[in-house]
Design an enzyme around this catalytic site. Sequence first.
Site, PDB file in Angstrom:
ATOM      1  CB  CYS A 107      -3.755   3.352  -1.385  1.00  0.00           C
ATOM      2  SG  CYS A 107      -4.968   4.596  -0.965  1.00  0.00           S
ATOM      3  CG  ASP A 149       0.620  -2.341   6.141  1.00  0.00           C
ATOM      4  OD1 ASP A 149      -0.276  -2.479   6.992  1.00  0.00           O
ATOM      5  OD2 ASP A 149       0.476  -1.661   5.104  1.00  0.00           O
ATOM      6  CG  HIS A 153      -1.875   0.996   1.458  1.00  0.00           C
ATOM      7  ND1 HIS A 153      -1.584   2.290   1.842  1.00  0.00           N
ATOM      8  CD2 HIS A 153      -3.227   0.935   1.332  1.00  0.00           C
ATOM      9  CE1 HIS A 153      -2.715   2.986   1.942  1.00  0.00           C
ATOM     10  NE2 HIS A 153      -3.731   2.187   1.631  1.00  0.00           N
ATOM     11  CE  LYS A 179      -7.213  -0.340   6.255  1.00  0.00           C
ATOM     12  NZ  LYS A 179      -7.984   0.309   5.211  1.00  0.00           N
ATOM     13  CD  GLN A 216      -6.839  -4.497   4.262  1.00  0.00           C
ATOM     14  OE1 GLN A 216      -7.777  -5.189   4.680  1.00  0.00           O
ATOM     15  NE2 GLN A 216      -7.017  -3.272   3.807  1.00  0.00           N
TER      16      GLN A 216
HETATM   17  N1  PLP Z   1      -1.741  -0.621   4.574  1.00  0.00           N
HETATM   18  C1  PLP Z   1      -2.718  -1.344   4.036  1.00  0.00           C
HETATM   19  C2  PLP Z   1      -2.414  -2.733   3.534  1.00  0.00           C
HETATM   20  C3  PLP Z   1      -4.007  -0.826   3.941  1.00  0.00           C
HETATM   21  O1  PLP Z   1      -4.997  -1.562   3.399  1.00  0.00           O
HETATM   22  C4  PLP Z   1      -4.252   0.482   4.433  1.00  0.00           C
HETATM   23  C5  PLP Z   1      -5.599   1.088   4.317  1.00  0.00           C
HETATM   24  O2  PLP Z   1      -6.298   0.880   3.354  1.00  0.00           O
HETATM   25  C6  PLP Z   1      -3.189   1.197   5.000  1.00  0.00           C
HETATM   26  C7  PLP Z   1      -1.948   0.614   5.045  1.00  0.00           C
HETATM   27  C8  PLP Z   1      -3.371   2.582   5.528  1.00  0.00           C
HETATM   28  O3  PLP Z   1      -4.173   2.587   6.674  1.00  0.00           O
HETATM   29  P1  PLP Z   1      -4.630   3.970   7.319  1.00  0.00           P
HETATM   30  O4  PLP Z   1      -5.195   4.807   6.207  1.00  0.00           O
HETATM   31  O5  PLP Z   1      -5.658   3.568   8.318  1.00  0.00           O
HETATM   32  O6  PLP Z   1      -3.433   4.591   7.936  1.00  0.00           O
END
Ligand code: PLP
Length: 425
Positions: free
Chosen positions: A383, A219, A142, A245, A222
């Site tokens: 993203c 990260d 992401h 999430k 998910q």
């Molecule tokens: N990493 C992953 C894999 C994501 O799916 C997301 C959100 O869609 C993020 C990072 C970013 O999360 P946040 O916008 O809550 O900081």
Amino acid sequence: MNGPGQLHPHPGPAAQALAADAVDWAAVRADFPLLAREVHGKPLVYFDSANTGQKPAAVIDAVDAFYRHHNANVSRAVHQLGSEATEAYEGARRRIARFTNVRPDDLVLCSGTTFAINLVAYSWALPRLGPGDVILLTRMEHHANIVPWQLVAQRTGARIEVVELLPDGSLDLDMLRDKMTGAVKLLAVTHVSNVLGTVNPVAGICREARRRGITTVVDGSQALPHRPVDIAAIGCDFYAFTGHKMCGPTGTGALWARREHLAAMPPFLGGGEMITEVRLDGTVFADPPRRFEAGTPNIAGFIGLGAAVDYLDALGMANVEAREQELLAHFNEELRKVDGLRILGAAPGKAAVVSFVVDGVHAHDLATLLDLQGVAIRSGQHCAHPLLQWLGVTATCRASLAFYNTHDEIEAFVAALGKVRRLLA
Ligand code: PLP
């Protein structure tokens, strides 16, 4: 990465099916008030949980009760409300820590994954990296796990290298192994892909990285909402996650870090709450995690997140995972019957995130017309521009399921899809 068994540690579907039966999923769904609403006169089918999850009444009530009965700032006031708020906030930290099997003092509470990864980038990586060093990323990250590293690379002269994917959307583990050279200082990898649903074998990856002296950032955005996650057992250096999430409020999340890293990292933001003494000629910073928690935190949000992890704990994350796998199997089966629909991502053991394209229909048009049928999915690039470039598409539709979804909704989704395609024909 010492053997194939450690690279694919996902429990098989048979083991999961037993756990899925243990819960009354209709009753669970009824815990989520929003799911009972209609959209455009149709019953809502919410298939966008990878974007943000819906909230059970327990979470909504916890936030409501805080503001109605206990609202005060934390760690400052000596009055009764102040101590109630502080106890509730720190209680939430302990519950989130228990849920992820880490020590509360090693958990920095923050606004979410984006903040958490930036904290590692600015506070850990900037002072340590220099020209000749390599930051290793994967193609499926992401933007939150790409852009901070590009900023670090620009400032330090470090270089970014990328591990590519196999055709089914799995990480190319041979390439990863080859790229873990002596120049690599940091490896940033997602636990679960938000586009492909690929579940990376992070424990094996982190073990190998550690053996080679490479610091790891995982990260977990998910992963935590959908499967049991034992951060301590993964063996990474940093693990970032986001609360919204996983049934919690927006603006909540955390960074877990090894104690030795937190102890050695300078503060990222300065202000109140993160100090023990401030003189005009200098400041003594608080110990971690408070050193990294400047300013008034999202108190009500974290109390809500504490309630969310209690809720998920009571359900049992193995049950959640099993339920979602069962829904995914049904969903895949139904989607296979749809002409001209191509699913992107088929890694073994993938999570219930289904990106797809439909011949001759733009993803945004499809998502907009599905919305008119009450079906909420995401369309676009999620993203993850570098991943979409690799997939060779400009946009995809993404249907992402959670344990509160139903088999009936899967049928409703496929019926809505058929209707939309007839409209477009
Ligand atoms: N990493 C992953 C894999 C994501 O799916 C997301 C959100 O869609 C993020 C990072 C970013 O999360 P946040 O916008 O809550 O900081």
